[in-house]
Design an enzyme around this catalytic site. Structure first.
Site, short mmCIF file in Angstrom:
data_model
loop_
_atom_site.label_atom_id
_atom_site.label_comp_id
_atom_site.label_asym_id
_atom_site.label_seq_id
_atom_site.Cartn_x
_atom_site.Cartn_y
_atom_site.Cartn_z
N ASP A 95 0.83 -1.21 0.00
CA ASP A 95 0.00 0.00 0.00
C ASP A 95 0.86 1.25 0.00
OD1 ASP A 95 0.73 -0.80 2.66
OD2 ASP A 95 -0.73 0.63 3.47
N GLU A 160 0.11 -1.25 5.70
CA GLU A 160 1.16 -0.69 6.55
C GLU A 160 0.92 0.79 6.84
OE1 GLU A 160 4.82 1.35 7.74
OE2 GLU A 160 3.64 1.71 5.92
#
Length: 408
Positions: A95, A160
């Site tokens: 991400d 994350e």
């Protein structure tokens, strides 16, 4: 064999740029950042690994109804080594954060731009630095049919940027049986431009919201009210007392002390001629690991009790975040010493184990008893417009991983 791998990595510049170009074009935004999740990027990476000839791939998806796919993808892949009982795990996150204001970018953030040794685009460093170097190494190993001394494990996780509940947190909590006590863990999600920084410890993190309640009145008749702004201001000045109450130092960290800082303040009244009856501010504390966050919270409440007596207000407290630090990875742990030796060989740099005030996903592993080191060679411009990374850094980091796998 090691030299063959190192020589082959030197020839991967075009492949690295092509991989970065394809990754940058997939804006993997989590639901909390207004996106549909990481599935498209995960699908691409799985296909990429399969084309390399890597068939040892496991998907550990975390259910999340907010994502378009209904889950957040996490990928484990392995290139087997001679010793199948231990693995060097390299953990990157798929991400990214939003691009932000487009006018601040010199080019399309989702179209890779290359200028000499530099690549520009959202995600090129945060965290393609954790994805591209191990993939370049895996590519060389598989294409040349070379077996490392022990397994190379690649973990590409979701979430994350927004807490890791659906990413490494899910993997470690639900699937830690994939990891062995002799495994090594590298998280290439922070580092220094000279390659010298190995993060092995974190401070505890505490966010407290403080409400100071007085009595609103007209500014021309202050005796009719209780000025919450005055009391809140006095409270804010007293936060500095926490430095004296928790004075210990640890040179592993910079700064070496715990920090206690008032930060955000909410608006109170909208007009000048009204005395506020409620003020709200926030305290961000980064605390050395051996101190208890419960004790710090009680110290903040004790200051509040003094303010209540002195100013005739009432204080309210809301702990927004209390993350007690995970145990540190020992500075002499094998992952640290082996990594330091590899960095010295590749870059000629002496490494320094450090602690940080922020948090990394290494904490999930450390709480489970796995020593983990956060390291990469990075410019260090995450979340900024015109995010950039160096090709030479990512090729060099692939060589560091090679040294770790092939050096006894």
């Amino acid at each position: 064999m090691k030299q063959t791998v190192l020589d082959a990595i030197d020839k991967q510049r075009d492949s690295l740029i092509d991989l970065q170009r394809q990754l940058v074009a997939i804006p993997a935004l989590g639901p909390d950042n207004g996106g549909k999740g990481e599935k498209e990027k995960a699908d691409f990476l799985i296909e990429y690994l399969q084309k390399l000839g890597c068939n040892n791939i496991t998907e550990l998806n975390a259910p999340d109804d907010r994502a378009e796919a209904g889950y957040r993808p996490n990928i484990l892949a392995m290139v087997p080594g001679t010793d199948l009982d231990r693995t060097l795990w390299v953990i990157g996150h798929m991400d990214i954060v939003p691009a932000g204001e487009r006018e601040l970018w010199d080019s399309d953030p989702f179209e890779l731009r290359v200028e000499g040794d530099e690549m520009f685009g959202r995600g090129v460093e945060d965290d393609h630095a954790g994805i591209v170097p191990p993939l370049m190494l895996a590519k060389v190993l598989l294409e040349n049919d070379i077996t490392p001394n022990f397994n190379l494990g690649l973990i590409f996780v979701a979430d994350e940027e927004t807490g890791s509940k659906y990413g490494l947190g899910h993997v470690v909590e639900e699937h830690s049986d994939y990891f062995g006590e002799n495994d090594l863990f590298i998280i290439p999600d922070m580092g220094a431009e000279d390659s010298s920084m190995i993060e092995i410890a974190e401070k505890s993190s505490l966010w407290v919201k403080v409400g100071v309640i007085g009595k609103q009145c007209h500014a021309s008749t202050p005796l009719d009210g209780v000025n919450s702004l005055v009391a809140a201001s006095a409270f804010i000045l007293r936060v500095n007392d926490l430095y004296d109450e928790y004075p210990d130092e640890d040179d592993l960290f910079e700064p070496a002390v715990s920090t206690f800082e008032p930060t955000k303040k909410d608006a109170n009244v909208p007009n000048i001629n009204t005395i506020a009856g409620k003020d709200v501010f926030y305290i961000d504390s980064r605390v050395l690991p051996h101190y208890s966050l419960d004790d710090v919270v009680e110290s903040i409440k004790s200051i509040g009790a003094d303010i209540e007596l002195e100013y005739g207000v009432k204080c309210e407290f809301d702990v927004l975040q209390a993350e007690q630090a995970a145990p540190a990875t020992p500075a002499d742990a094998e992952v640290v010493t082996r990594l330091s030796k590899a960095v010295k060989t590749v870059y000629g740099t002496d490494c320094k184990p450090v602690g940080i005030g922020g948090g990394t996903v290494a904490a999930f592993l450390r709480r489970k008893g796995f020593g983990a080191a956060a390291w990469a060679t990075m410019i260090g411009n995450p979340h900024q417009p015109n995010e950039k990374a160096r090709i030479s850094h990512q090729l060099g980091d692939a060589k560091v991983l090679t040294e770790m796998l092939f050096t006894d």
